[in-house]
Design an enzyme around this catalytic site. Structure first.
Site, mmCIF file in Angstrom:
data_model
loop_
_atom_site.group_PDB
_atom_site.id
_atom_site.type_symbol
_atom_site.label_atom_id
_atom_site.label_comp_id
_atom_site.label_asym_id
_atom_site.label_seq_id
_atom_site.Cartn_x
_atom_site.Cartn_y
_atom_site.Cartn_z
ATOM 1 N N LEU A 13 0.861 -1.192 0.000
ATOM 2 C CA LEU A 13 0.000 0.000 0.000
ATOM 3 C C LEU A 13 0.890 1.233 0.000
ATOM 4 O O LEU A 13 1.824 1.315 0.801
ATOM 5 C CB LEU A 13 -0.875 -0.006 1.268
ATOM 6 C CG LEU A 13 -1.605 1.295 1.626
ATOM 7 C CD1 LEU A 13 -2.616 1.687 0.543
ATOM 8 C CD2 LEU A 13 -2.313 1.158 2.985
ATOM 9 N N GLY A 18 -0.267 9.117 -5.782
ATOM 10 C CA GLY A 18 -0.657 9.799 -7.028
ATOM 11 C C GLY A 18 0.362 10.809 -7.525
ATOM 12 O O GLY A 18 0.169 11.397 -8.595
ATOM 13 N N SER A 19 1.440 11.014 -6.792
ATOM 14 C CA SER A 19 2.381 12.067 -7.196
ATOM 15 C C SER A 19 3.763 11.815 -6.623
ATOM 16 O O SER A 19 3.929 11.036 -5.674
ATOM 17 C CB SER A 19 1.844 13.423 -6.679
ATOM 18 O OG SER A 19 2.732 14.479 -6.958
ATOM 19 N N GLY A 20 4.737 12.482 -7.191
ATOM 20 C CA GLY A 20 6.085 12.617 -6.634
ATOM 21 C C GLY A 20 6.706 11.329 -6.115
ATOM 22 O O GLY A 20 6.812 10.321 -6.835
ATOM 23 N N SER A 150 11.357 13.856 7.172
ATOM 24 C CA SER A 150 12.070 14.847 6.364
ATOM 25 C C SER A 150 13.287 15.284 7.153
ATOM 26 O O SER A 150 13.254 15.340 8.393
ATOM 27 C CB SER A 150 11.193 16.072 6.086
ATOM 28 O OG SER A 150 11.986 17.121 5.545
ATOM 29 N N TYR A 163 5.331 22.045 9.355
ATOM 30 C CA TYR A 163 5.855 20.885 8.622
ATOM 31 C C TYR A 163 6.994 20.210 9.416
ATOM 32 O O TYR A 163 7.029 18.981 9.572
ATOM 33 C CB TYR A 163 6.345 21.360 7.253
ATOM 34 C CG TYR A 163 6.835 20.271 6.344
ATOM 35 C CD1 TYR A 163 5.929 19.475 5.642
ATOM 36 C CD2 TYR A 163 8.194 20.040 6.162
ATOM 37 C CE1 TYR A 163 6.374 18.473 4.793
ATOM 38 C CE2 TYR A 163 8.645 19.047 5.315
ATOM 39 C CZ TYR A 163 7.732 18.264 4.631
ATOM 40 O OH TYR A 163 8.184 17.277 3.791
ATOM 41 N N LYS A 167 7.010 16.390 10.910
ATOM 42 C CA LYS A 167 7.978 15.380 10.469
ATOM 43 C C LYS A 167 8.839 14.865 11.625
ATOM 44 O O LYS A 167 9.233 13.699 11.648
ATOM 45 C CB LYS A 167 8.845 15.942 9.337
ATOM 46 C CG LYS A 167 8.056 16.224 8.052
ATOM 47 C CD LYS A 167 7.415 14.956 7.532
ATOM 48 C CE LYS A 167 6.741 15.127 6.189
ATOM 49 N NZ LYS A 167 6.123 13.892 5.704
ATOM 50 N N THR A 197 13.092 16.609 -6.241
ATOM 51 C CA THR A 197 12.305 17.290 -7.274
ATOM 52 C C THR A 197 10.933 16.632 -7.425
ATOM 53 O O THR A 197 10.824 15.531 -7.973
ATOM 54 C CB THR A 197 13.058 17.210 -8.631
ATOM 55 O OG1 THR A 197 14.376 17.693 -8.422
ATOM 56 C CG2 THR A 197 12.376 18.049 -9.683
HETATM 57 P P1 NAD Z 1 3.669 15.465 -3.640
HETATM 58 O O1 NAD Z 1 2.920 16.720 -3.329
HETATM 59 O O2 NAD Z 1 4.240 15.285 -4.991
HETATM 60 O O3 NAD Z 1 2.775 14.183 -3.290
HETATM 61 C C1 NAD Z 1 2.006 14.121 -2.118
HETATM 62 C C2 NAD Z 1 0.768 13.300 -2.427
HETATM 63 O O4 NAD Z 1 0.001 13.204 -1.219
HETATM 64 C C3 NAD Z 1 -0.159 13.948 -3.487
HETATM 65 O O5 NAD Z 1 -0.499 13.007 -4.487
HETATM 66 C C4 NAD Z 1 -1.370 14.362 -2.677
HETATM 67 O O6 NAD Z 1 -2.599 14.329 -3.423
HETATM 68 C C5 NAD Z 1 -1.371 13.328 -1.563
HETATM 69 N N1 NAD Z 1 -2.129 13.785 -0.392
HETATM 70 C C6 NAD Z 1 -2.141 15.020 0.164
HETATM 71 N N2 NAD Z 1 -2.991 15.056 1.204
HETATM 72 C C7 NAD Z 1 -3.524 13.813 1.306
HETATM 73 C C8 NAD Z 1 -4.473 13.221 2.189
HETATM 74 N N3 NAD Z 1 -5.050 13.942 3.172
HETATM 75 N N4 NAD Z 1 -4.790 11.914 2.026
HETATM 76 C C9 NAD Z 1 -4.221 11.186 1.017
HETATM 77 N N5 NAD Z 1 -3.332 11.703 0.139
HETATM 78 C C10 NAD Z 1 -2.983 13.009 0.296
HETATM 79 O O7 NAD Z 1 4.829 15.412 -2.527
HETATM 80 P P2 NAD Z 1 6.178 14.545 -2.480
HETATM 81 O O8 NAD Z 1 7.297 15.489 -2.650
HETATM 82 O O9 NAD Z 1 6.079 13.347 -3.331
HETATM 83 O O10 NAD Z 1 6.177 14.130 -0.948
HETATM 84 C C11 NAD Z 1 5.885 12.801 -0.520
HETATM 85 C C12 NAD Z 1 6.260 12.691 0.948
HETATM 86 O O11 NAD Z 1 7.649 12.926 1.100
HETATM 87 C C13 NAD Z 1 5.555 13.712 1.840
HETATM 88 O O12 NAD Z 1 5.251 13.133 3.073
HETATM 89 C C14 NAD Z 1 6.599 14.766 2.010
HETATM 90 O O13 NAD Z 1 6.405 15.526 3.190
HETATM 91 C C15 NAD Z 1 7.863 13.949 2.048
HETATM 92 N N6 NAD Z 1 9.064 14.706 1.721
HETATM 93 C C16 NAD Z 1 9.218 15.273 0.489
HETATM 94 C C17 NAD Z 1 10.390 15.999 0.236
HETATM 95 C C18 NAD Z 1 10.658 16.652 -1.093
HETATM 96 O O14 NAD Z 1 11.673 17.347 -1.215
HETATM 97 N N7 NAD Z 1 9.813 16.503 -2.106
HETATM 98 C C19 NAD Z 1 11.357 16.137 1.228
HETATM 99 C C20 NAD Z 1 11.155 15.539 2.459
HETATM 100 C C21 NAD Z 1 10.010 14.812 2.697
#
Ligand code: NAD
Length: 256
Positions: A13, A18-20, A150, A163, A167, A197
């Site tokens: 799971l 859906g993203s990133g 993070s 944030y 974290k 990114t």
């Molecule tokens: P992102 O915004 O690309 O993806 C986050 C996803 O979470 C999105 O698809 C969004 O729709 C979903 N989401 C948001 N709220 C939600 C909810 N209430 N229920 C279900 N889904 C929800 O972000 P990312 O960069 O891929 O980040 C992923 C994780 O990694 C996050 O927890 C983020 O805090 C952590 N993170 C990211 C970075 C970075 O540099 N990108 C750095 C440190 C930690």
């Protein structure tokens, strides 16, 4: 070098799939043979991820699902839906759903603070609890739960008081879950990305990104796939003696 195939027949799971980073994790788990449930608040983006997944290895079957990880009712429904379809709970769970709502401490509104804690910290709690309860209830002999913290939770960051707090909380939650769940064969580990990114960092002003990159010893931002590689390792038996760990994926940013 070909990627290893370590997750054949495993149900996984990924929240925020859906993203990133969540999307990259879903792709990596599928490429290792797992069936992946992609759960996201945006069902359209979860469906888009499913469409990009490899599914030619033995017995693979992926699904997209809408969930709001900050709602216990929504998370409970998700677990019921998964078990109705697959007749088992996921033995791997990657908590990647997350949000930012940045502002400085002096002007941060209470609603912004609450929302980020609700999604990032409470959401990780609700999903971890629901998956662990389901695994224990069915007598599963092993599981791997991975949270996304993070590096900001360790060192703080301007404009991210909500944030960073969420974290730091996720790391404490993960260590405690690791201690409590080890007797059920469930390992819990936290991945701490630096600056990766994704659409989340697209919101960061360019001049801040340039400054950050100059501080990274490896000299660049990370790619979602580089975080996914670590999550796949933690999901697999290659990490069978690792629990309660926090692994930094930062290119060396803020080391030591
Ligand atoms: P992102 O915004 O690309 O993806 C986050 C996803 O979470 C999105 O698809 C969004 O729709 C979903 N989401 C948001 N709220 C939600 C909810 N209430 N229920 C279900 N889904 C929800 O972000 P990312 O960069 O891929 O980040 C992923 C994780 O990694 C996050 O927890 C983020 O805090 C952590 N993170 C990211 C970075 C970075 O540099 N990108 C750095 C440190 C930690």
């Amino acid at each position: 070098m070909a990627a290893p195939i370590r997750l054949i027949s495993r149900l996984t799971l990924v929240t925020g799939g859906g993203s990133g980073i969540g999307r990259a994790v879903s792709q990596r788990l599928a490429s290792e043979g797992a069936s992946v449930v992609i759960a996201d608040i945006s069902e359209d983006s979860a469906n888009e991820t499913v469409g990009r997944l490899q599914s030619d290895l033995k017995g693979q079957s992926h699904m997209a699902a809408a969930v709001d990880v900050s709602s216990k009712e929504s998370v409970t429904k998700l677990l019921t839906r998964i078990q109705t379809r697959y007749f088992q709970p996921p033995s791997v769970c990657v908590n990647s759903a997350g949000v930012t709502q940045d502002d400085f401490l002096l002007s941060m509104e209470e609603e912004k603070f609450d929302r980020v804690i609700q999604v990032n910290l409470k959401g990780s709690f609700l999903v971890t609890q629901a998956v662990a309860q389901a695994l224990v209830a069915c007598g599963a002999s092993k599981g791997s739960i991975i949270t996304l913290g993070s590096i900001v939770g360790k060192v703080g960051n301007l404009g991210q008081v909500n944030y960073a707090a969420s974290k730091a909380g996720v790391e404490g939650l993960t260590r405690t879950a690791a201690k409590e769940l080890s007797r059920f064969g469930i390992r819990c580990n936290c991945v701490l990305p630096g600056f990766i990114t994704t659409p989340m960092t697209d919101e960061v002003p360019e001049k801040v990104l340039v400054k950050m990159k100059s501080l990274v010893p490896l000299g660049r931002m990370g790619e979602p796939a580089e975080v996914a590689d670590v999550c796949a390792f933690l999901a697999s038996d290659d990490s069978r003696y690792i629990t309660g760990a926090s692994i930094e994926v930062t290119g060396g940013l803020f080391m030591g």
